[in-house]
Design an enzyme around this catalytic site. Structure first.
Site: not given
Length: 650
Positions: A45, A281, A328
């Site tokens: 799965k 950041y 990101m």
């Protein structure tokens, strides 16, 4: 959908999750050993926990897994679309689940109760019964029928089965705390489950596959007073397929597992910064002194946890911590804070383009280290690697979906080789001269003669090794086969070659004794194929049945198809006399046994003009004759395909 590709010949790509299918096959073999003959359901799965479901499914099946497991029907149908025909069980449904497609494409359905009417409607629409596994909630509190709901579900299912709308193949439950073996709830769940299964049988149902054990259940079963209470008829393994441990204090290596995924990329930038320089950041990290930083082009869009500051990244022979916030697309490591790997150097120069490994096997950082840094678990770390990261596959031959030799080093990324080769199997069997050491028979026969035993090198035909024994009696032939039998498992194909009277059926009898199947193995010439069921009180209770085939009179593909070997191939050990050149298409892996009779055989039936029954009777009588029974036979075993990458030492 993750992109898939084989590792480029010119080295690692820009960034990738490298999946070692040979490691998957190795892990399946280890889990099969622990399951002790039970049906193994390989759970693929969530895109095989991020590893790529189609490729992992094929590797698991090639290694001996009997079934596949998915959460959603859509996942099972995706496997069917890839041409995978093995049994698949899917257990998590909604009102929008495509049950008609599942029934049409032979997907087993886990039933908790609420979806029963939809499944019955689908069976009516398709015109064939649904194959189902009933799920009992023994204490996890998620899906499954509760003890209060169970009697009503059993009655409704019994009625539907009587109407030909469904077939109950299995009953299962899911364990809540099997990864904490000291807790009492697991024993309580298993006790409740036994009562539920007993109630189902009392209600007239006849499930053939009762299962509860997940990966932690399987790995801890040996520590129980009675492992059978956990192992039952089948086990469902997910995390273990991928070489990871479900236990906080135990490593994969303790269970003989190899992590299958390596997350790696290349250093995108290197720069020197002064003391007090902020990083990423929020400027949550500032350098304590003049230092050098390296930019790693993987971030939370790639599945790297945003909160995993401090997690390790290996570059060359040193491991460096991630500093500052993970962004990101990228993260930063401080090159002044490195620590050596093993006997790695204390100093090294990191350059743009160097490979950076976030986690992998061997001396690479582990998935657990990243999970700890993120406050998560290893399951999540591998599963969350996003489709933006290409999956590259190693451990497979070009153009093939099957794994190569499990002993072969994984190439193309540092640290991939664990440095450990699985130990060769050790057997006490006839033909081993214990004074001269393993590998030399009583007649001085060296295994394989000109071939290397267990070398792991494959020739163009896919033969990995050969091993030869000279045997003096029919009983020695049986004894060799009995010693080989524990190394066989469901899905194995054995081809027996030899002239009439060489002893092929005698060898099969020995295999049957070692596998613990019902007595009475004789030549299947008149029926072509005969199935011998496993005995509950034999040496391998719960093990595979043996299908014994005589292909002497089979000359075409239609003849082979007429005996429906594909229906039993995945769940039985299939032994085919006279099979070479006729049944190789059934499996990419096979064990070939060649038996040479020093005296030679009687003429074949069609050459004699005698009736076949009379010839077989004469051959049987020859084995009873003392001179013939003690006639030397030379038996050569040859391993072909990834299943037989290692030579069992007999």
């Amino acid at each position: 959908m993750t992109s898939e590709q084989n590792r480029p010949a010119d080295g690692p790509s820009e960034r990738s999750a490298v999946v070692d299918l040979a490691a998957v096959e190795h892990n399946v073999g280890r889990l099969l050993d622990l399951a002790r003959g039970r049906t193994l359901i390989a759970v693929v799965k969530a895109d095989a926990y991020g590893h790529g479901a189609p490729r992992v499914a094929r590797a698991a099946l090639a290694a001996g897994a009997h079934m596949l497991g998915t959460a959603h029907v859509a996942e099972a149908l995706a496997l069917r679309a890839e041409g995978i025909t093995a049994p698949v069980l899917a257990w998590l449904h909604t009102a929008a689940t495509d049950f008609p497609a599942a029934v049409r494409q032979d997907v087993r359905l886990g039933l908790s109760g609420g979806e029963l009417d939809l499944v019955l409607d689908a069976a009516r629409a398709v015109g064939r019964p649904a194959v189902v596994h009933l799920k009992f909630d023994s204490g996890l509190g998620r899906n499954g029928a509760t003890p209060a709901q169970w009697p009503e579900l059993l009655e409704r299912v019994r009625q539907a089965e009587g109407q030909g709308l469904l077939t109950v193949e299995g009953i299962f439950t899911h364990l809540a705390v099997a990864d904490e073996p000291s807790r009492p709830e697991t024993a309580q769940q298993l006790a409740a489950f036994r009562d539920a299964v007993r109630a189902a049988r009392d209600a007239g149902l006849n499930p053939t596959m009762v299962h509860a054990a997940n990966t932690p259940g399987l790995l801890s079963a040996a520590d129980l007073p009675d492992p059978d209470t956990m192992l039952l008829d089948a086990v469902r393994v997910g995390l273990g397929l991928y070489g990871l441990s479900p236990f906080a204090e135990r490593t994969p290596q303790e269970f003989g597992l190899i992590p299958a995924m390596t997350l790696r990329t290349r250093v995108a930038n290197v720069k020197d910064v002064p003391a007090g320089a902020g990083v990423s950041y929020g400027l949550t990290y500032r350098t304590e002194g003049p230092t050098r930083l390296a930019l790693i082009p993987l971030g939370y869009a790639d599945g790297v946890p945003r909160v995993a500051t401090g997690a390790p990244v290996r570059i060359g022979d040193r491991v460096y911590p991630v500093v500052g916030r993970i962004a990101m697309d990228q993260c930063v490591v401080d090159l002044s804070l490195g620590r050596p790997v093993g006997a790695g150097s204390q100093e090294q120069s990191v350059r743009i383009g160097d490979e950076a490994v976030l986690f992998g096997a061997g001396e690479d950082p582990s998935v657990v280290e990243w999970a700890d840094a993120a406050g998560s678990i290893n399951y999540e770390i591998v599963t969350r690697i996003s489709p933006r990261v290409p999956r590259e596959y190693v451990g497979v031959e070009p153009g093939s979906t099957h794994g190569q030799n499990r002993n072969a080093q994984r190439s193309g990324h540092p640290g991939a080789d664990t440095g450990e080769e699985p130990a060769a199997d050790s057997l006490e069997a006839p033909g081993a001269d214990r004074d001269r050491g393993p590998g030399t028979g009583p007649g001085g026969v060296v295994p394989g003669q000109d071939a290397q035993e267990g070398s792991g090198e494959s020739d163009a035909a896919g033969e990995n090794w050969s091993l030869t024994r000279e045997l003096g009696t029919a009983e020695e032939t049986r004894e060799l086969a009995r010693a080989l039998a524990p190394h066989l498992r469901a899905g194995d194909l054995v081809l027996l070659n030899g002239e009439l009277g060489a002893g092929k059926t005698t060898f099969t009898q020995g295999l049957g004794e070692g596998l613990g199947v019902r007595e009475g193995i004789i030549s299947p010439t008149f029926v072509l194929a005969r199935r011998h069921p496993n005995q509950a009180d034999g040496p391998r209770p719960g093990g595979p049945d043996l299908v014994h085939v005589d292909a002497y009179r089979l000359t075409s593909a239609e003849d082979i198809e007429s005996i429906d070997l594909e229906d039993t191939l995945d769940t039985c050990v299939t032994v085919v006399e006279w099979g070479t050149g006729k049944v190789e298409h059934l499996s990419a892996s096979r064990l070939v046994v060649d038996i040479e009779r020093a005296r030679g055989a009687e003429a074949a039936p069609e050459q004699q003009g005698a009736d076949l029954a009379g010839v077989l009777a004469d051959l049987g009588a020859q084995w009873q004759d003392e001179d013939t029974a003690n006639e030397t036979r030379r038996v050569t075993l040859r391993g072909i395909g990834s299943r037989w990458a290692q030579c069992p030492r007999v």
